[in-house]
Design a protein around this motif. Structure first.
Motif, PDB file in Angstrom:
ATOM      1  N   SER A 208       5.966 -31.291  84.160  1.00 56.28           N
ATOM      2  CA  SER A 208       6.121 -30.006  83.491  1.00 56.28           C
ATOM      3  C   SER A 208       6.590 -28.964  84.506  1.00 56.28           C
ATOM      4  O   SER A 208       6.457 -29.170  85.731  1.00 56.28           O
ATOM      5  CB  SER A 208       4.782 -29.556  82.896  1.00 56.28           C
ATOM      6  N   PRO A 209       7.140 -27.840  84.055  1.00 48.56           N
ATOM      7  CA  PRO A 209       7.504 -26.787  85.003  1.00 48.56           C
ATOM      8  C   PRO A 209       6.327 -26.339  85.874  1.00 48.56           C
ATOM      9  O   PRO A 209       6.502 -26.061  87.063  1.00 48.56           O
ATOM     10  CB  PRO A 209       7.995 -25.653  84.095  1.00 48.56           C
ATOM     11  N   GLU A 210       5.135 -26.297  85.287  1.00 41.51           N
ATOM     12  CA  GLU A 210       3.953 -25.871  86.053  1.00 41.51           C
ATOM     13  C   GLU A 210       3.605 -26.889  87.132  1.00 41.51           C
ATOM     14  O   GLU A 210       3.317 -26.525  88.287  1.00 41.51           O
ATOM     15  CB  GLU A 210       2.769 -25.672  85.105  1.00 41.51           C
ATOM     16  N   ASP A 211       3.623 -28.173  86.782  1.00 43.30           N
ATOM     17  CA  ASP A 211       3.314 -29.208  87.767  1.00 43.30           C
ATOM     18  C   ASP A 211       4.423 -29.325  88.809  1.00 43.30           C
ATOM     19  O   ASP A 211       4.170 -29.673  89.967  1.00 43.30           O
ATOM     20  CB  ASP A 211       3.108 -30.556  87.072  1.00 43.30           C
ATOM     21  N   THR A 212       5.639 -29.025  88.413  1.00 39.55           N
ATOM     22  CA  THR A 212       6.743 -29.010  89.368  1.00 39.55           C
ATOM     23  C   THR A 212       6.529 -27.923  90.410  1.00 39.55           C
ATOM     24  O   THR A 212       6.726 -28.144  91.613  1.00 39.55           O
ATOM     25  CB  THR A 212       8.081 -28.778  88.640  1.00 39.55           C
ATOM     26  N   ALA A 213       6.110 -26.731  89.957  1.00 38.88           N
ATOM     27  CA  ALA A 213       5.831 -25.634  90.890  1.00 38.88           C
ATOM     28  C   ALA A 213       4.713 -26.023  91.854  1.00 38.88           C
ATOM     29  O   ALA A 213       4.779 -25.719  93.058  1.00 38.88           O
ATOM     30  CB  ALA A 213       5.452 -24.372  90.115  1.00 38.88           C
ATOM     31  N   THR A 214       3.709 -26.718  91.363  1.00 39.79           N
ATOM     32  CA  THR A 214       2.611 -27.169  92.222  1.00 39.79           C
ATOM     33  C   THR A 214       3.122 -28.145  93.277  1.00 39.79           C
ATOM     34  O   THR A 214       2.762 -28.057  94.458  1.00 39.79           O
ATOM     35  CB  THR A 214       1.523 -27.851  91.374  1.00 39.79           C
ATOM     36  N   ALA A 215       3.990 -29.080  92.870  1.00 40.92           N
ATOM     37  CA  ALA A 215       4.545 -30.051  93.813  1.00 40.92           C
ATOM     38  C   ALA A 215       5.409 -29.375  94.863  1.00 40.92           C
ATOM     39  O   ALA A 215       5.377 -29.737  96.051  1.00 40.92           O
ATOM     40  CB  ALA A 215       5.366 -31.096  93.047  1.00 40.92           C
ATOM     41  N   LEU A 216       6.177 -28.379  94.461  1.00 40.07           N
ATOM     42  CA  LEU A 216       7.014 -27.645  95.407  1.00 40.07           C
ATOM     43  C   LEU A 216       6.161 -26.904  96.431  1.00 40.07           C
ATOM     44  O   LEU A 216       6.429 -26.949  97.645  1.00 40.07           O
ATOM     45  CB  LEU A 216       7.904 -26.661  94.657  1.00 40.07           C
ATOM     46  N   ASN A 217       5.138 -26.238  95.964  1.00 40.30           N
ATOM     47  CA  ASN A 217       4.253 -25.500  96.881  1.00 40.30           C
ATOM     48  C   ASN A 217       3.514 -26.447  97.819  1.00 40.30           C
ATOM     49  O   ASN A 217       3.325 -26.130  98.996  1.00 40.30           O
ATOM     50  CB  ASN A 217       3.266 -24.654  96.077  1.00 40.30           C
ATOM     51  N   ARG A 218       3.096 -27.584  97.306  1.00 33.89           N
ATOM     52  CA  ARG A 218       2.406 -28.570  98.149  1.00 33.89           C
ATOM     53  C   ARG A 218       3.317 -29.076  99.271  1.00 33.89           C
ATOM     54  O   ARG A 218       2.906 -29.160 100.427  1.00 33.89           O
ATOM     55  CB  ARG A 218       1.922 -29.727  97.297  1.00 33.89           C
TER      56      ARG A 218
END
Length: 205
Positions: A189-199
């Motif tokens: 999802s866009p939200e989980d994608t943002a989490t992966a990018l930040n990680r």
């Protein structure tokens, strides 16, 4: 707003092939764009440094001046994301894009930029994780452009050696639509994608 032939007044206009000029004109007229890239971020999301790195890694054998011209034009195209009428952009990228870098500082700045742009109301960003396996991969990069006068039609471009191949038949558009529907099922999802990018940003900085 970018005019159809906006690039013709650019100082590097002589470096643009007829085929790429056609693509730029279509991109300027489009209202909706879907992109898929397996191992990198697409041009409309690239920083200048990342663009130069990606262009230099291509097969075209560009000179330093041509590389600089291509990178500058790529950045100018990004005005479609912030100037009215804003292009609606839906991007799918492979997780490998977070793992491949010529320079970690360039990659870190690129990820920061992608995180920022992903917050634009007209941009949707989804990462296809390695765990998706073969269903989450396409044989080549894929772009689908849609236009205000034909919302159900469009123009498809697939990656090829030396550039992209344009396809406009209804069959090609439908095949691209099915490919993007499959990618959406496999992607975060866009939200989980943002989490992966930040990680990933935390890991490399």
């Amino acid at each position: 707003m970018l005019e159809k032939n906006w690039w013709q007044d650019h100082e590097f206009a002589d470096t643009i092939s007829a085929a790429f000029g056609e693509f730029l004109g279509l991109e300027a007229a489009a209202t909706h764009r879907l992109d898929y890239f397996l191992s990198g971020f697409p041009g409309l999301l690239q920083t200048p440094e990342y663009a130069r790195e990606m262009i230099a890694a291509g097969l075209d054998g560009l000179s330093e001046d041509q590389n600089e011209a291509a990178a500058e034009i790529r950045i100018m195209r990004q005005r479609r994301l912030t100037e009215e009428p804003r292009l609606k952009l839906e991007v799918y990228f492979g997780e490998v894009a977070l793992l491949v870098a010529g320079d970690l500082e360039v990659l870190a700045e690129q990820i920061r930029h992608v995180i920022k742009v992903s917050k634009y109301p007209n941009v949707t960003l989804r990462m296809v994780p390695l765990s998706a396996g073969r269903p989450g991969m396409l044989a080549s990069g894929l772009t689908l452009l849609r236009f205000p006068d034909e919302p159900e039609g469009g123009f498809v471009f697939t990656e090829a050696v030396g550039g992209t191949l344009p396809r406009r038949s209804g069959r090609d558009v439908r095949r691209a639509e099915r490919a993007f529907a499959r990618l959406k099922r496999c992607a975060l999802s866009p939200e989980d994608t943002a989490t992966a990018l930040n990680r990933q940003l935390e890991e490399i900085t």
